[in-house]
Scaffold this active site. Structure first.
Site, PDB file in Angstrom:
ATOM      1  N   GLY A  12       0.820  -1.209   0.000  1.00 46.59           N
ATOM      2  CA  GLY A  12       0.000   0.000   0.000  1.00 46.59           C
ATOM      3  C   GLY A  12       0.855   1.260   0.000  1.00 46.59           C
ATOM      4  N   ASP A  13       0.206   2.392  -0.238  1.00 43.68           N
ATOM      5  CA  ASP A  13       0.848   3.713  -0.216  1.00 43.68           C
ATOM      6  C   ASP A  13       1.969   3.843  -1.241  1.00 43.68           C
ATOM      7  OD1 ASP A  13      -0.829   4.326   1.923  1.00 43.68           O
ATOM      8  OD2 ASP A  13       0.586   3.487   3.355  1.00 43.68           O
ATOM      9  N   LYS A  16      -0.738   5.254  -5.626  1.00 42.38           N
ATOM     10  CA  LYS A  16      -1.854   4.929  -6.533  1.00 42.38           C
ATOM     11  C   LYS A  16      -2.697   6.164  -6.841  1.00 42.38           C
ATOM     12  CE  LYS A  16      -3.239   1.876  -3.533  1.00 42.38           C
ATOM     13  NZ  LYS A  16      -2.087   1.852  -2.622  1.00 42.38           N
ATOM     14  N   ASN A  38     -10.330   2.721   4.589  1.00 42.20           N
ATOM     15  CA  ASN A  38      -8.989   2.424   5.118  1.00 42.20           C
ATOM     16  C   ASN A  38      -7.920   2.976   4.167  1.00 42.20           C
ATOM     17  OD1 ASN A  38      -9.839   0.545   3.209  1.00 42.20           O
ATOM     18  ND2 ASN A  38      -8.861  -1.215   4.181  1.00 42.20           N
ATOM     19  N   GLY A  40      -5.909   5.647   1.857  1.00 40.43           N
ATOM     20  CA  GLY A  40      -5.599   7.070   1.945  1.00 40.43           C
ATOM     21  C   GLY A  40      -4.798   7.427   0.709  1.00 40.43           C
ATOM     22  N   HIS A  41      -5.433   8.114  -0.220  1.00 33.25           N
ATOM     23  CA  HIS A  41      -4.783   8.433  -1.493  1.00 33.25           C
ATOM     24  C   HIS A  41      -4.576   9.946  -1.560  1.00 33.25           C
ATOM     25  CE1 HIS A  41      -6.461   4.461  -3.377  1.00 33.25           C
ATOM     26  NE2 HIS A  41      -5.718   4.267  -2.323  1.00 33.25           N
ATOM     27  N   GLN A 222      -5.025  -0.325  -1.113  1.00 34.85           N
ATOM     28  CA  GLN A 222      -4.066  -1.213  -0.441  1.00 34.85           C
ATOM     29  C   GLN A 222      -3.058  -1.771  -1.459  1.00 34.85           C
ATOM     30  OE1 GLN A 222      -7.721  -1.936   0.515  1.00 34.85           O
ATOM     31  NE2 GLN A 222      -7.261  -0.148   1.736  1.00 34.85           N
ATOM     32  N   VAL A 298      -4.318   8.012   6.698  1.00 37.90           N
ATOM     33  CA  VAL A 298      -5.545   7.757   7.444  1.00 37.90           C
ATOM     34  C   VAL A 298      -5.310   7.874   8.945  1.00 37.90           C
ATOM     35  CG1 VAL A 298      -7.266   5.969   7.987  1.00 37.90           C
ATOM     36  CG2 VAL A 298      -6.537   6.318   5.626  1.00 37.90           C
TER      37      VAL A 298
END
Ligand code: GDP
Ligand code: IMO
Ligand code: MG
Length: 428
Positions: A12-13, A16, A38, A40-41, A222, A298
């Protein structure tokens, strides 16, 4: 190929949101197909920073955006996020946003359960505490309240009774007060009209759009190593995050995924607990965390940082059917004299080219590294391949070789336009 599926290839992170925002002006519709808030973009456009958790990143460019059936939706959060992003000048109307009427809801009791379990557990997962896991449990357990139920008071009453009967012993066991069904019903009825304004059979709309030859951009949340089947179980999220989920989580056929674009960070990070073979707790790890601003969108938690793990990403390329990758945050490596890349692992004297499934084995892996020369020049904000120092080009080429997929896009800063395109995923 008409469609593009963007997925996270690590934990994740990876960036994206930035890439979906950048690609969305080439697309006609942007679709979230799993996960919930959940995610956080973060999107940075000029001096504006947008943080999206539930809304597809296409909203910022004014693209038709869909929250698909595979997403678990906290309806209060949805309305808050629409309001928050509205205050930043992005108007999200029912013309722009479609919420699948068959998506399942996250309720306050899911958040309670998630947080109470995390507080009580000796082996906590390090979840975002937003009720994602418990909401998916109720979905699979056929007890969930779905968006369409908001229009049907009788269904809502019966479902709440059933849901509370299931949750009562769980809550008692965790020392939580009994949930109030009437209050829940009243709260849901109070927001129902606002939420239902966005509700539609999203599958139908998407199939129409696809038939008309429009381009669909799927936005994963994710990453593959957080996938409930393929990730570092049980330290994972509760949905399938891999590209194959794009079809099931949107109601478009299996061929719809099109070009699978893996988003890959030039090093590795993870938030929450669980195995992380290349984790660095030294000053290099600190450099990555500080320069890369690795704090969760988040929860604000510091992300754990480590060297690039090519074995993990190679596995991700296979699991997702990745055609090409967008390599992000190369600039964060600027100034490091030596770089290491993990090419595989050693376990009990054996060499392994992939992450084994067992948790114990995952925790005992010794990474096998190869070293590369770093670069002292800045790549931050580079907009052309020619602007990159030779050592950075060498690093990118080695990453491509080791993961078995080409770098189609390169991101060199948080800004939307600091993106170099080598191949257009919509044309490939
Ligand atoms: P996502 O969850 O995959 O959308 O990624 P996040 O937004 O949670 O985390 C990525 C962070 O890195 C965000 O703060 C982005 O603004 C930032 N970012 C994205 N691409 C780059 C890049 O190429 N360089 C740098 N320095 N930051 C980037
Ligand atoms: P984006 O889309 C990074 C992690 C949590 C925890 C585990 C389970 O921004 O890449 P959950 O609340 O889903 O039950 O938590 O998954 N996690 C993420 N880590 N990026 C995310 O999303 C994440 N969403 C969940 O930290 O380890
Ligand atoms: Mg994120």
């Amino acid at each position: 190929m008409a469609n593009v599926t963007v997925i996270g290839a690590q934990w994740g992170d990876e960036g994206k949101g930035k890439l979906v925002d950048w690609l969305s002006n080439r697309a006609d519709v942007v679709v979230r197909f799993q996960g919930g808030h959940n995610a956080g973009h973060t999107l940075v456009v000029g001096n504006q920073t947008y943080k999206l958790s539930l809304l597809p990143s296409g909203v910022v460019q004014g693209k038709l955006s869909v929250i698909g059936n595979g997403v678990v939706v906290d309806p209060w959060h949805l309305l808050d996020e629409i309001e928050r992003i509205g205050a930043q000048g992005v108007s999200v109307t029912p013309d722009l946003l479609i919420l699948a009427d068959n998506a399942c809801l996250i309720l306050p009791l899911h958040k309670d359960l998630d947080q109470a379990r995390e507080a009580a557990a000796a082996n906590k997962i390090g979840t975002t505490g937003r009720g994602i896991g418990p909401a998916y449990e109720d979905k699979v357990g056929r007890r969930a309240i779905r968006v369409a139920d908001l229009a049907d008071r009788a269904a809502l009453e019966a479902k709440i009774d059933r849901l509370l009967a299931h949750h009562a012993p769980l809550r008692r066991g965790l020392g939580l007060p009994e949930a109030d069904g009437e209050a829940l019903l009243a709260r849901l009825e109070a927001i129902a009209p606002k939420v239902l304004a966005y509700a539609q059979p999203a599958w139908l709309k998407l199939n129409e759009v696809a038939k008309a030859g429009r381009r669909v951009l799927f936005e994963g949340a994710q990453g593959a190593l957080l996938d409930v089947d393929h990730g570092t179980y049980p330290y994972v999220t509760s949905s399938n995050t891999v590209a194959g989920q794009a079809a099931a989580g949107s109601g478009l056929g299996a061929k719809a995924t099109g070009y699978v674009l893996g988003i890959v960070k030039a090093y590795t990070t993870r938030v929450g607990e669980g195995p992380f073979p290349t984790e660095l707790t030294d000053e290099v790890g600190q450099h990555l965390g500080t320069v890369g601003r690795e704090f969760g969108t988040v929860t604000g938690r510091a992300r754990r940082c480590g060297w690039f793990d090519a074995a993990l990403v190679r596995q991700s390329v296979a699991l997702n059917g990745i055609v090409g990758v967008a390599l992000t945050k190369l600039d964060v490596l600027d100034g490091l004299a030596t770089l290491k890349i993990c090419t595989g692992y050693r376990l009990d004297g054996r060499e392994l080219s992939y992450l084994p499934a067992g948790l114990k084995a995952q925790g005992e892996l010794t990474p096998v590294y190869e070293e590369m020369e770093g670069w002292s020049e800045s790549t931050h904000g580079a907009r052309s391949w020619r602007d990159l120092p030779a050592a950075a080009v060498k690093y990118v080429r080695r990453v491509e070789e080791l993961i078995g997929a080409p770098v189609a896009l390169l991101s060199t800063s948080p800004q939307r336009d600091d993106t170099i395109m080598m191949r257009d995923p919509f044309q490939d």
